[in-house]
Every structure is written in C-alpha cells, then in structure tokens.
Design an enzyme around this catalytic site. Structure first.
Site, PDB file in Angstrom:
ATOM      1  N   LYS A   1       6.044 -10.441   4.958  1.00 25.50           N
ATOM      2  CA  LYS A   1       6.269 -10.036   3.573  1.00 25.50           C
ATOM      3  C   LYS A   1       6.386 -11.283   2.717  1.00 25.50           C
ATOM      4  O   LYS A   1       6.819 -12.341   3.196  1.00 25.50           O
ATOM      5  CB  LYS A   1       7.545  -9.198   3.444  1.00 25.50           C
ATOM      6  CG  LYS A   1       7.514  -8.231   2.276  1.00 25.50           C
ATOM      7  CD  LYS A   1       6.572  -7.073   2.564  1.00 25.50           C
ATOM      8  CE  LYS A   1       6.579  -6.045   1.437  1.00 25.50           C
ATOM      9  NZ  LYS A   1       5.735  -4.885   1.778  1.00 25.50           N
TER      10      LYS A   1
ATOM     11  N   THR B   1      -1.220   5.457   0.732  1.00 20.52           N
ATOM     12  CA  THR B   1       0.204   5.581   1.047  1.00 20.52           C
ATOM     13  C   THR B   1       0.708   6.968   0.667  1.00 20.52           C
ATOM     14  O   THR B   1       1.425   7.620   1.444  1.00 20.52           O
ATOM     15  CB  THR B   1       1.019   4.497   0.329  1.00 20.52           C
ATOM     16  OG1 THR B   1       0.450   3.213   0.600  1.00 20.52           O
ATOM     17  CG2 THR B   1       2.460   4.502   0.813  1.00 20.52           C
TER      18      THR B   1
END
Length: 429
Positions: free
Chosen positions: A118, A202
């Site tokens: 990340k 998503t």
C-alpha cells in the site's frame, strides 16, 4: 552539542481505533486456530519493507512544499506486491501498514499470485490543482522507482487517486526504464491498457458476495432491503448492481449526508444526479436527507454495505445495527472492538478482504492482459471475476463452518494458511 532529531511517526487520530491493531487482533485469532509456528508468525506479522520519502513539489504560486509519502510492502512470497496509493491529509504509517497487510490477505483469499502493499501521501488533493497533483505524482514515482516494477510492486488507485494519476505514474516510470511499461500499474485509462470491467469491479464483487451470503441465510433479493454508506465508485456500483438483482436500496450516503426513501431510491437517477453535481448528492430530492448521517448504519434494513472509510462500525453503535447481513465494501469499516457484539447478535459479516476483492481481481486481469499484449472482452472479465469471487466465498464459508468461527476469522484463516503453506513448500523465509 545539540541532540539528534528523532523521527516520530505521525499518530492516528485519537478518536479512531488504530487500523493496524484491528488487523493484528484478527490475525492473532486466525494464527491460533491454525497453530502457526513462531517463526512463520513473526515473519507474517511484520512488513517486508517500509519506505518513507519526502517529496519537494513546486506549487502553482511558486512556493516549494515538501510532502511525506509512504510505500509499505507487506509480503511477496506469493508474487509481486499489489496495492493502491491514497492521497489524503489523514494518511499515516500505521494505516498504510494495515492496508498493506490486508492486501496480502485479500490476494491470498481470492487465490491471486500477488503479495500485499500500500502507498500513501499526506496531502489534500481537493485543495490542489491538476498541475500540482501531476508534479506530486511524478515526483513520488521517481522516489519509488526502485520499489515499483511489473515483477516487484504494482500500484493502483485508492482514495484520492484514479486513472489520471495512474497514467502519470505509468508514464514517469516508463521514462526511468526507457520503455513503455503498462504492467507497472493497474487502474489505468482504457486507452493506456486499462481493463474493461475495472471501474465497476469492486462494487460488482460486493454484489456477488452479498447474493452468495443471502443464499446461505435464506434471504430473497426481491424481498430484501439495503443501506449503502458511501456513494463513491464502490458504493454506487454496489447499490446499482444490487438494485438490478431486486434488492430495494432504501438509503445511501456521501459526504453531503445520508438520504432515506422507504419506498426505495432510484439508484440510476441518484448516480446521474451525483455525476451532474461534482460527484455529490447535495440537493438530491429523490430521498429525504437524514438528520444524522451516521444513523444510516442502524436503519431497519436487511443488508448493510459500509463502503466509505475505516472504523465506522464500532463498539458504540454495533448494538444498534438491525441488518442481518453486513457486506464490507470499504477497507476496515468494522473495528475489532465491534466484532464480539456483531457476532453475539448473529449478524453475518462478509469481511472486507473477501467482499471488496473484486477490484484487485480485475486489476490482476489488467496486469495479465498488459503482459500478454492482448485485450479481453468485458464478458470474459466479468465471468472470470464472478467465478473467482464465488469460489472464494464458498471456501471461506466452508472454513467458517469447519472451525465454527465468523466469516471474518475464516477469511483470515484461509489467507494465512495459503501464505504459510507457500513458505513451507518454498523452504525458506
């Protein structure tokens, strides 16, 4: 003699639980169930790499501002690390570390050949011009040129970033290696190698997960209602696709507030309104503006989809949740302190590392297409993504039944077991 300056990590906001601690509390329970040995436990709980950079950027007024940026690579035993980059003024290192670990588990749950990573930059993109954001993105890419790579670490969009930023990242990285390298990043514009089906991926994964859970609970979509917190990309697509399956969406929310209509909100109309009003629902008349947006979480609906930010379901409001099913579209929307309350109430939770993994699944497809130099049809993307999501749900559900644990812990068990077994077969750390 003056003492040396000691670096101090920026702390998370005091009114929110530490996301790293929340992640680790679930990790520890799953590790105990698996009987994880100390060596593997110690390897998996720590990030492989944490990079902190300070990026000077010339602003439009000529002032030079220095931004702090992060990239955390949690694990790469399954393959190159994968994870988004967020631009937000509340980014902090513990948050990025937690999100990187979640990406490791998320990729493992859906059986992708990726590890987790990340990135983030402390900034307020809403207060910056396009030129300032471009210069920041390119400078961050240069600072991370030895971290990023199609076989090393593959970033993607996250909060505050999108296809535009990924295009700049790809272009800047390509300059450093002297060749166009589309596979270094996913979430790109279609004309630059982005994948069909990525925008809704998503939200579609949330819908597939919700329907699978509803079947287990004996809930019929056409007889069920839902509330969706967060009406950005994930929430709006989840709402739209659930509505198409017959679920009545009674409430949605965004930064402007929460909107309720007991007869069901016309989601296509709400999306069109949002798109015509700078991405916000301010002034939307197809539903009633609620006095308190947080009350959306405790409305009398069958399905709750938190698709906004971390730690919105806590020990303070979990007792009041009335939904039978929670499907987590956001990363970490439920704090660890809320878990026992939700479990005691008998609410099924499809956890974030499963429910919202449709995005990374189609990002994987984008990477594969870039490596192949071949475009897939949208039907092929959707069919393969739905199958991966359905298979992952069934595996997690079977694990929850086997160990008599909630779906969240079962997802961690599946993920950690896959990574631990890989270390075992590779024979080294």
């Amino acid at each position: 003699m003056a003492s040396a300056t000691v670096y101090k990590e920026p702390a998370p906001k005091v009114d929110r639980e530490n996301p790293l601690e929340s992640m680790m509390s679930r990790f520890n329970v799953a590790a105990d169930i698996l009987g994880l040995d100390d060596a593997t436990y110690n390897v998996l709980k720590a990030a492989d790499k944490q990079v902190i950079v300070h990026i000077p950027v010339t602003m439009d007024n000529g002032e030079v501002r220095v931004f702090e940026g992060y990239r955390v690579v949690h694990n790469t035993v399954l393959g190159p690390s994968k994870g988004g980059i967020r631009y937000d003024k509340n980014v902090h290192l513990d948050e990025v570390k937690a999100l990187a670990a979640w990406m490791t588990w998320k990729c493992a749950v859906v059986d992708l050949p990726y590890g987790g990573a990340k990135g983030g930059i402390i900034c307020d993109p809403t207060a910056m011009s396009a030129g300032e954001i471009e210069r920041l993105t390119r400078a961050y890419t240069l600072a991370m040129k030895d971290v990023f790579g199609p076989d090393r670490d593959i970033p993607a969009p996250d909060m505050g970033t999108g296809p535009r930023e990924m295009a700049w990242l790809m272009d800047e990285f390509s300059k450093t290696v002297g060749a166009t390298t589309p596979a270094v990043v996913t979430g790109k514009p279609l004309v630059m190698g982005g994948s069909l089906g990525r925008t809704e991926a998503t939200g579609r994964g949330v819908m597939v997960s919700a329907l699978a859970a509803m079947r287990k609970l004996g809930m019929k979509p056409e007889e069920s209602s839902a509330a969706v917190q967060g009406f950005g990309n994930v929430g709006s697509w989840a709402a739209k696709l659930l509505c198409e399956q017959g679920v009545k969406i009674k409430a949605v929310s965004d930064v402007s507030g929460a909107y309720w209509n007991d007869n069901g909100i016309n989601i296509d109309e709400a999306i069109a309104y949002k798109n015509a009003h700078k991405g916000r629902l301010d002034g939307y008349t197809g539903a009633t503006l609620m006095d308190n947006a947080d009350d959306l979480l405790t409305l009398p609906v069958d399905v709750l989809v938190p698709a906004a930010v971390e730690d919105v379901i806590t020990e303070h409001n979990a007792h009041d949740i009335k939904a039978r099913l929670i499907v987590e579209g956001a990363n970490g929307p439920t704090s660890a302190s809320a878990d026992p309350i939700i479990n005691e109430k008998g609410i099924m939770v499809v956890p974030d590392i499963l429910a919202n993994s449709g995005g990374v699944t189609v990002s994987y497809f984008e990477w594969v297409q870039n490596r192949q130099g071949f475009k897939w049809t949208e039907e092929m993307v959707t069919e393969r993504a739905d199958r991966i999501m359905s298979d992952a749900f069934e595996k997690v559900y079977a694990t929850s039944q086997k160990y008599n644990v909630p779906m969240r812990i079962a997802a961690y068990v599946v993920a950690i077991d896959k990574v631990a077994q890989t270390y075992k077969f590779r024979g080294s750390f």
